[in-house]
Write an enzyme that holds these catalytic residues in place. Sequence first.
Site, PDB file in Angstrom:
ATOM      1  CG  LEU A  61      25.306  46.512  31.332  1.00  0.00           C
ATOM      2  CD1 LEU A  61      25.988  45.170  31.436  1.00  0.00           C
ATOM      3  CD2 LEU A  61      23.828  46.398  31.656  1.00  0.00           C
ATOM      4  NE  ARG A  91      33.874  45.557  40.618  1.00  0.00           N
ATOM      5  CZ  ARG A  91      34.600  44.440  40.692  1.00  0.00           C
ATOM      6  NH1 ARG A  91      34.706  43.780  41.855  1.00  0.00           N
ATOM      7  NH2 ARG A  91      35.207  43.960  39.630  1.00  0.00           N
ATOM      8  CG  HIS A 126      44.032  34.203  27.928  1.00  0.00           C
ATOM      9  ND1 HIS A 126      42.726  34.455  27.563  1.00  0.00           N
ATOM     10  CD2 HIS A 126      44.681  35.390  27.849  1.00  0.00           C
ATOM     11  CE1 HIS A 126      42.580  35.740  27.279  1.00  0.00           C
ATOM     12  NE2 HIS A 126      43.754  36.336  27.451  1.00  0.00           N
ATOM     13  CG  ASP A 127      42.773  26.815  26.764  1.00  0.00           C
ATOM     14  OD1 ASP A 127      43.832  26.176  26.772  1.00  0.00           O
ATOM     15  OD2 ASP A 127      41.673  26.287  26.537  1.00  0.00           O
ATOM     16  CG  ASP A 156      39.101  29.319  26.267  1.00  0.00           C
ATOM     17  OD1 ASP A 156      39.229  29.555  27.478  1.00  0.00           O
ATOM     18  OD2 ASP A 156      39.577  30.043  25.383  1.00  0.00           O
TER      19      ASP A 156
END
Length: 375
Positions: A61, A91, A126-127, A156
């Site tokens: 990408l 971006r 995080h979670d 999550d």
Amino acid sequence: MGPLQGLKVLEMAGIGPGPFCAMMLADMGAEVVRIDRLNHKGTGHRANVLNRGRRSIALDLKNPAAVETVLRMIEDADALIEGFRPGVMERLGLGPDVCLERNPKLIFGRMTGWGQSGPLAQTAGHDINYISVAGALGAMGYSDRAPAPPLNLVGDFGGGAMYLLTGILAALHERTNSGQGQIIDAAMTDGTASLLSPFFGLMGMNMWTTERQANKLDGGAHYYGSYECSDGKYISIGSIEPQFYALLLEKCEIKDDDFLAQQDQSAWPQLRGKLEKLFLTKTRSEWSDLMEGTDVCFAPVLDLGEAPSHPHNAARNTYVEFDGVTQPAPAPRFSRTQSQIKSSAAMVGEHTDQILADWGYSENEIEQLRTTKAI
């Protein structure tokens, strides 16, 4: 066969809630293409259940030709899922404005922990962090120790993936009226907060406190919780209603009058202590023989290795074996358009040529992409 057959979804490869949402869509019949990084470390694993049911295309990408490939695929897609930090897709040249310009009917699903805006939007997390800020973690666990992470089910998968899935399906329904796509900002903090709605309602009615292990459903009540048995295994009881609680006392042959004051919160610690001693007198299997299948609201606490073979799960095929891997079957169930596991997890880039051909690329165009190292 699934109810989403005919739906075309692009998934920007990620971890956790994005893949889980994509798995659900694929299980329900959608054609989901996972866009992996060309320089991905490792090739993946067939047993990665979160990645089941999809094909993989590997793209660089950072290569304009690869970005244009994604945009060309977007022209024929119904939805896109991405789980990067805010601004990353922009971006890359794949922000929602660009994608919706190419396909005004596109549903652009964005999955993050903190959301697309706010002071923490660009912060790693995080979670456990998301459910902490939302208020969920602070409501869980015993009062004499730090709150224990409830796996990463709440943030999550519950507050994240399922809200992204709901948003995508709702936007697809709305599109049938407006003919227009839109952007879904699914934040795990928002979703987790939404899951807490019942408890804020209970607080508003003065039926819940902010103290841990002091409420009916958080382990405070002696009649709602888990207990160790003589073999070191555990059982769970949820005898909330009076009739179920009475049956619990009957099955356990409890004659102690102290247990008659079920809702006396000051007595809960003492009664829990008595139940702890009682349940230590038999094995988990013995308690199951005595109470499972009755209205006590009882169940053995099973580990991940035991759960698939429990008679109820086995009868409903709640767990299945696919390509040698035991895993949860697709859910929920549909009477006509059954969901199904279509394939095990794909290796990174395994279907690149096939996907491009299916999405309208000629052999010469595919070879050109390979020459420019976009694929």
